[in-house]
Design a protein around this motif. Structure first.
Motif, PDB file in Angstrom:
ATOM      1  N   SER A 132       0.828  -1.199   0.000  1.00  0.00           N
ATOM      2  CA  SER A 132       0.000   0.000   0.000  1.00  0.00           C
ATOM      3  C   SER A 132       0.863   1.250   0.000  1.00  0.00           C
ATOM      4  N   GLY A 133       2.169   1.081   0.212  1.00  0.00           N
ATOM      5  CA  GLY A 133       3.095   2.209   0.283  1.00  0.00           C
ATOM      6  C   GLY A 133       4.008   2.079   1.481  1.00  0.00           C
ATOM      7  N   ALA A 134       5.064   2.875   1.481  1.00  0.00           N
ATOM      8  CA  ALA A 134       6.062   2.764   2.537  1.00  0.00           C
ATOM      9  C   ALA A 134       5.629   3.404   3.849  1.00  0.00           C
ATOM     10  N   GLU A 135       4.633   4.276   3.784  1.00  0.00           N
ATOM     11  CA  GLU A 135       4.228   5.011   4.977  1.00  0.00           C
ATOM     12  C   GLU A 135       2.854   4.574   5.480  1.00  0.00           C
ATOM     13  N   HIS A 136       2.678   4.650   6.791  1.00  0.00           N
ATOM     14  CA  HIS A 136       1.366   4.410   7.383  1.00  0.00           C
ATOM     15  C   HIS A 136       0.412   5.532   6.971  1.00  0.00           C
ATOM     16  N   TYR A 137      -0.877   5.250   7.001  1.00  0.00           N
ATOM     17  CA  TYR A 137      -1.852   6.293   6.726  1.00  0.00           C
ATOM     18  C   TYR A 137      -3.060   6.091   7.619  1.00  0.00           C
ATOM     19  N   VAL A 138      -3.866   7.131   7.740  1.00  0.00           N
ATOM     20  CA  VAL A 138      -5.060   7.090   8.592  1.00  0.00           C
ATOM     21  C   VAL A 138      -6.203   7.798   7.876  1.00  0.00           C
ATOM     22  N   HIS A 139      -7.415   7.480   8.263  1.00  0.00           N
ATOM     23  CA  HIS A 139      -8.608   8.174   7.792  1.00  0.00           C
ATOM     24  C   HIS A 139      -9.729   7.820   8.751  1.00  0.00           C
ATOM     25  N   LYS A 140     -10.829   8.507   8.662  1.00  0.00           N
ATOM     26  CA  LYS A 140     -11.925   8.232   9.585  1.00  0.00           C
ATOM     27  C   LYS A 140     -12.606   6.926   9.234  1.00  0.00           C
ATOM     28  N   GLY A 141     -13.257   6.322  10.223  1.00  0.00           N
ATOM     29  CA  GLY A 141     -14.041   5.128   9.972  1.00  0.00           C
ATOM     30  C   GLY A 141     -13.453   3.846  10.525  1.00  0.00           C
ATOM     31  N   GLU A 142     -13.888   2.749   9.942  1.00  0.00           N
ATOM     32  CA  GLU A 142     -13.487   1.422  10.385  1.00  0.00           C
ATOM     33  C   GLU A 142     -13.368   0.528   9.164  1.00  0.00           C
ATOM     34  N   GLU A 143     -12.506  -0.465   9.236  1.00  0.00           N
ATOM     35  CA  GLU A 143     -12.366  -1.411   8.126  1.00  0.00           C
ATOM     36  C   GLU A 143     -12.157  -2.825   8.639  1.00  0.00           C
ATOM     37  N   ALA A 144     -12.494  -3.768   7.773  1.00  0.00           N
ATOM     38  CA  ALA A 144     -12.389  -5.175   8.120  1.00  0.00           C
ATOM     39  C   ALA A 144     -12.206  -5.954   6.835  1.00  0.00           C
ATOM     40  N   GLY A 145     -11.743  -7.203   6.959  1.00  0.00           N
ATOM     41  CA  GLY A 145     -11.569  -7.996   5.750  1.00  0.00           C
ATOM     42  C   GLY A 145     -11.152  -9.417   6.040  1.00  0.00           C
ATOM     43  N   VAL A 146     -11.001 -10.171   4.965  1.00  0.00           N
ATOM     44  CA  VAL A 146     -10.576 -11.561   5.066  1.00  0.00           C
ATOM     45  C   VAL A 146      -9.658 -11.868   3.888  1.00  0.00           C
ATOM     46  N   VAL A 147      -8.559 -12.564   4.156  1.00  0.00           N
ATOM     47  CA  VAL A 147      -7.626 -12.975   3.114  1.00  0.00           C
ATOM     48  C   VAL A 147      -8.200 -14.221   2.440  1.00  0.00           C
ATOM     49  N   ILE A 148      -8.396 -14.158   1.141  1.00  0.00           N
ATOM     50  CA  ILE A 148      -8.982 -15.300   0.438  1.00  0.00           C
ATOM     51  C   ILE A 148      -7.942 -16.057  -0.398  1.00  0.00           C
ATOM     52  N   ALA A 149      -6.739 -15.493  -0.538  1.00  0.00           N
ATOM     53  CA  ALA A 149      -5.656 -16.183  -1.247  1.00  0.00           C
ATOM     54  C   ALA A 149      -4.333 -15.527  -0.883  1.00  0.00           C
ATOM     55  N   GLY A 150      -3.272 -16.348  -0.779  1.00  0.00           N
ATOM     56  CA  GLY A 150      -1.958 -15.801  -0.462  1.00  0.00           C
ATOM     57  C   GLY A 150      -1.811 -15.430   0.998  1.00  0.00           C
ATOM     58  N   ALA A 151      -1.013 -14.390   1.258  1.00  0.00           N
ATOM     59  CA  ALA A 151      -0.774 -13.934   2.626  1.00  0.00           C
ATOM     60  C   ALA A 151      -0.430 -12.448   2.603  1.00  0.00           C
ATOM     61  N   MET A 152      -0.792 -11.755   3.685  1.00  0.00           N
ATOM     62  CA  MET A 152      -0.588 -10.318   3.776  1.00  0.00           C
ATOM     63  C   MET A 152       0.032  -9.952   5.119  1.00  0.00           C
ATOM     64  N   LYS A 153       0.916  -8.976   5.090  1.00  0.00           N
ATOM     65  CA  LYS A 153       1.469  -8.427   6.326  1.00  0.00           C
ATOM     66  C   LYS A 153       0.770  -7.099   6.585  1.00  0.00           C
ATOM     67  N   LEU A 154       0.097  -7.004   7.706  1.00  0.00           N
ATOM     68  CA  LEU A 154      -0.691  -5.828   8.055  1.00  0.00           C
ATOM     69  C   LEU A 154      -0.096  -5.143   9.272  1.00  0.00           C
ATOM     70  N   TRP A 155       0.258  -3.864   9.117  1.00  0.00           N
ATOM     71  CA  TRP A 155       0.728  -3.066  10.245  1.00  0.00           C
ATOM     72  C   TRP A 155      -0.429  -2.244  10.785  1.00  0.00           C
ATOM     73  N   ILE A 156      -0.647  -2.311  12.105  1.00  0.00           N
ATOM     74  CA  ILE A 156      -1.575  -1.429  12.799  1.00  0.00           C
ATOM     75  C   ILE A 156      -0.764  -0.765  13.891  1.00  0.00           C
ATOM     76  N   GLU A 157      -0.552   0.534  13.748  1.00  0.00           N
ATOM     77  CA  GLU A 157       0.435   1.245  14.562  1.00  0.00           C
ATOM     78  C   GLU A 157       1.803   0.595  14.325  1.00  0.00           C
ATOM     79  N   ASP A 158       2.497   0.169  15.367  1.00  0.00           N
ATOM     80  CA  ASP A 158       3.822  -0.436  15.204  1.00  0.00           C
ATOM     81  C   ASP A 158       3.796  -1.956  15.282  1.00  0.00           C
ATOM     82  N   GLN A 159       2.585  -2.518  15.379  1.00  0.00           N
ATOM     83  CA  GLN A 159       2.442  -3.963  15.460  1.00  0.00           C
ATOM     84  C   GLN A 159       2.181  -4.549  14.076  1.00  0.00           C
TER      85      GLN A 159
END
Length: 218
Positions: free
Chosen positions: A152-179
């Motif tokens: 999604s890019g080298a930098e973290h980003y923020v916006h209002k609201g909420e999001e959710a999802g499910v991985v249906i193929a492969g694998a993803m690394k998700l950063w939330i804050e520093d975790q």
């Protein structure tokens, strides 16, 4: 500000004879083609956090002209499309992502597979297909596809609201804050969009994620 130009519709471009000014032809008000194009331009503008006035100024269009294009009551000219694509930093082709136009009765309710608008962030190996109609609403559903190494890019980003999802193929690394979290096929997530976040592929294969966002940002 542009005054009189040859007008293009989604179905084709007017031809202007040498040395003669073509009459202005505007598609019928509220046509499915113009509504669809206007919705894509509005979504791209909002995704880049531009107000109507800001985009109008940058593209050298009047606010009224741009508003009519976004509402689908005015067909943009070739010149207008060139200006808008430059300001929105997308090729003109990206404004015509649909391969099939929906019937007017389905606008805002049904989105057929062949008509999905697509935002291709090719530089980052990230592709987002809108799964919900591009009409006013409180929820947006996307199919996010990541090439190997896509991000999604080298930098973290923020916006209002909420999001959710499910991985249906492969694998993803998700950063939330520093975790950082590794999510594999079948794993799902949810978080407040006001928390700093970013994501990238964690697989040598193509990764696909069904991603929900509320309120819509695209």
């Amino acid at each position: 500000m542009e005054r009189s130009e040859t007008v293009v519709t989604i179905n084709g471009e007017e031809q202007r004879p040498a040395g003669r000014k073509a009459p202005r032809v505007v598609a019928r008000e509220g046509s499915a083609q113009d509504l669809w194009l206007g919705q894509q331009i509005r979504a791209l503008r909002r995704a880049q956090k531009l107000s109507l006035a800001q985009l109008a100024e940058r593209s050298d269009l009047s606010i009224g002209n741009l508003s009519q294009i976004e509402r689908g009551v005015r067909s943009p000219s070739v010149r207008s499309l060139q200006r808008l694509s430059e300001c929105l930093k997308v090729p003109i082709a990206d404004l015509f992502q649909t391969r099939a136009l929906p019937p007017a009765a389905e606008l805002g309710t049904i989105l057929r597979r062949k008509a999905r608008p697509t935002l291709n962030l090719s530089k980052h190996g990230c592709h987002k297909e809108l799964l919900t109609p591009m009409m006013p609403g409180t929820l947006q559903l996307l199919l996010v596809t990541l090439d190997p190494g896509g991000t999604s890019g080298a930098e973290h980003y923020v916006h209002k609201g909420e999001e959710a999802g499910v991985v249906i193929a492969g694998a993803m690394k998700l950063w939330i804050e520093d975790q950082a979290y590794i999510l594999k096929e079948g794993d799902s997530f949810r978080f407040k969009s006001t928390r700093r976040h970013r994501f990238e592929s964690a697989s040598k294969q193509t990764t696909r994620v069904i991603w929900a966002i509320t309120p819509p940002i695209y």
